[in-house]
Structure formats: C-alpha cells, structure tokens
Design a protein around this motif. Structure first.
Motif, PDB file in Angstrom:
ATOM      1  N   VAL A  81       0.859  -1.180   0.004  1.00 50.75           N
ATOM      2  CA  VAL A  81      -0.098   0.011   0.050  1.00 50.75           C
ATOM      3  C   VAL A  81       0.879   1.305   0.171  1.00 50.75           C
ATOM      4  N   ASP A  83       0.075   4.581  -0.245  1.00 51.92           N
ATOM      5  CA  ASP A  83      -0.359   5.688   0.587  1.00 51.92           C
ATOM      6  C   ASP A  83       0.132   5.509   1.963  1.00 51.92           C
ATOM      7  N   GLU A  85      -1.302   6.877   4.884  1.00 52.79           N
ATOM      8  CA  GLU A  85      -2.449   6.797   5.665  1.00 52.79           C
ATOM      9  C   GLU A  85      -3.012   5.386   5.556  1.00 52.79           C
ATOM     10  N   GLN A  86      -3.294   4.735   4.186  1.00 55.50           N
ATOM     11  CA  GLN A  86      -3.919   3.630   4.040  1.00 55.50           C
ATOM     12  C   GLN A  86      -3.185   2.446   4.517  1.00 55.50           C
ATOM     13  N   VAL A 153      -7.451  -2.251   0.608  1.00 57.16           N
ATOM     14  CA  VAL A 153      -7.760  -0.898   1.497  1.00 57.16           C
ATOM     15  C   VAL A 153      -8.633   0.115   0.479  1.00 57.16           C
ATOM     16  N   THR A 154      -9.930   0.474   1.053  1.00 53.06           N
ATOM     17  CA  THR A 154     -10.776   1.326   0.268  1.00 53.06           C
ATOM     18  C   THR A 154     -10.995   2.480   1.325  1.00 53.06           C
ATOM     19  N   PRO A 155     -10.089   3.691   0.922  1.00 51.65           N
ATOM     20  CA  PRO A 155     -10.190   5.071   1.476  1.00 51.65           C
ATOM     21  C   PRO A 155     -11.829   5.682   1.228  1.00 51.65           C
ATOM     22  N   LYS A 159     -11.029  10.783   3.246  1.00 52.34           N
ATOM     23  CA  LYS A 159      -9.949  10.302   3.671  1.00 52.34           C
ATOM     24  C   LYS A 159     -10.013  10.468   5.414  1.00 52.34           C
ATOM     25  N   ALA A 162     -11.291   4.428   6.435  1.00 54.14           N
ATOM     26  CA  ALA A 162     -11.013   3.722   5.396  1.00 54.14           C
ATOM     27  C   ALA A 162     -11.440   2.159   5.851  1.00 54.14           C
ATOM     28  N   VAL A 164     -10.847  -1.844   5.546  1.00 59.89           N
ATOM     29  CA  VAL A 164      -9.971  -2.844   5.251  1.00 59.89           C
ATOM     30  C   VAL A 164     -10.591  -4.084   5.073  1.00 59.89           C
TER      31      VAL A 164
END
Length: 225
Positions: A81, A83, A85-86, A153-155, A159, A162, A164
């Motif tokens: 991943v 990102d 944050e993700q 992971v779908t934010p 933001k 998310a 998971v």
C-alpha cells in the motif's frame, strides 16, 4: 466439537457496500449509538490494563505487546500500500484482528490490546469482547495457523476513514481446551472461510494510530475458499 477459533456473532450483515457507505458519509448513515461516548484516546486508555506491556513502534505510538504461544501462528499476506495513511489503517486493522485472538489465548475478556485497537464503546469493541467471551466461557483457546489474504484498503472520499477487507482461512486453526490442552481437530470445510471488512478511523489524539469502529464478518465465504 467445532474447531473454529471463533464463531462470529449473529450480526445483521447486509451487503459489503453497507460498510463502505458508512465510511464515505462522515456522520451521515450513523446513529447516536455508533458515536463514541467519552472521546477517543482517553476512553481507550482508561479501559486498558495498566499492567499491559508496551512497545514503541516506528510511528512513535506506544502499542500493547502481543506475544502468542508457539502453537499459534497468524499469517498475513504481504500487501503493498503506497499511501502512508492507508498503510497505517491496514496495519492497525491487522492489529485489531490479532488482538481478538490475543484476548482468547490470554483468556481475558477485558484484555488491553483489543481495546487499544478499537474505538471506545464502538461496535467493533463490543464485537471483539463478545468473540473472546465465547471462548472463555467454554474454557477454550486456539491452536494452529490462520491465514489472511486478498487484502484491500478502500479509503473514504474525505480520507477520514478507510475500510480494510480481507479473507481468512482457518482450516488449520483449531479449538484447544485450556485445562486439558486437548486440541480438537476436524476436517476442513466451507465453514473455515470468512470474509472480513473493518471500518478504521484515525485516532484524534495519537498520530499514526488507527482504530476499528465497525467490523463485518461473513461466514462460509465461498469467495475466500
């Protein structure tokens, strides 16, 4: 005896999109029951055991230590991943899952770890406690290996949260009697496969920490077999 490590509570689970809608809507779609009573970090710290071990992670968060017995192995497939944050949401969703099993091996329905990785009095925290209680009340723990794969992971658009999702394979994870140490082996079946979705939100007071707010588990998940 059923050898599965855990039997999810009979939560009214609809389609997977239901959790995603909650994640994308901010306050929209959530009731007062879903909101945290008593604020974020303070509530979780007050509910955690002061004797719990802590470990300083690279992100600077003091996390509870979870050391499993040699006969318990939780394996998470590598998931890239990009990102940050993700990636943080993913890591702490995995920690939340570990924490449920840790509460089972510790035979402690009030273990600090699952409280640390879930929002205070959230549906996820209630779920985790119930899963641990089911085993403790029956005098059972776990033994063997559990694999987690197909992670995504779908934010949310804003933001601020998310979802998971991942598959769980418990064909090699068994129930174990605490007193006798007897392990109950059974043949693999569709009942050993689960589809998980965990709604994660960042802590307001601890940068780098994400906590589970809601969890949805689908039993007999053919898509995970």
């Amino acid at each position: 005896m059923n050898r599965r490590y855990i039997r999810p509570v009979a939560v009214a689970l609809t389609a997977a999109a239901a959790l995603l809608l909650t994640a994308c809507g901010g306050d929209e779609g959530g009731s007062d029951k879903d909101k945290i009573a008593g604020a974020d970090e303070a509530g979780a710290k007050e509910s955690a055991s002061p004797a719990a071990g802590k470990s300083k992670a690279p992100d600077g968060v003091d996390r509870p230590q979870m050391t499993f017995p040699s006969d318990v192995d939780l394996v998470f497939a590598d998931t890239h991943v990009s990102d940050p944050e993700q990636a943080a949401a993913l890591g702490d969703a995995q920690n939340f899952v570990r924490a449920i099993r840790y509460g089972i091996v510790e035979q402690d329905v009030n273990d600090a770890a699952y409280k640390f990785y879930s929002e205070f009095e959230s549906q996820a925290q209630v779920y985790a406690k119930d899963q641990i209680r089911q085993r403790v009340d029956k005098g059972l723990t776990i033994s063997g290996k559990m694999r987690f794969s197909r992670t995504k992971v779908t934010p949310a658009e804003n933001k601020e949260s998310a979802v998971v999702s991942f598959c769980a394979d418990s064909t090699k994870l068994y129930s174990k009697e605490v007193k006798t140490k007897k392990v109950h082996h059974t043949e693999p079946s569709l009942s050993d496969f689960y589809s998980w979705q965990v709604l994660m939100k960042p802590s307001k007071n601890a940068e780098g920490l994400w906590r589970a707010q809601k969890v949805q588990v689908k039993e007999k998940a053919r898509e995970c077999r």
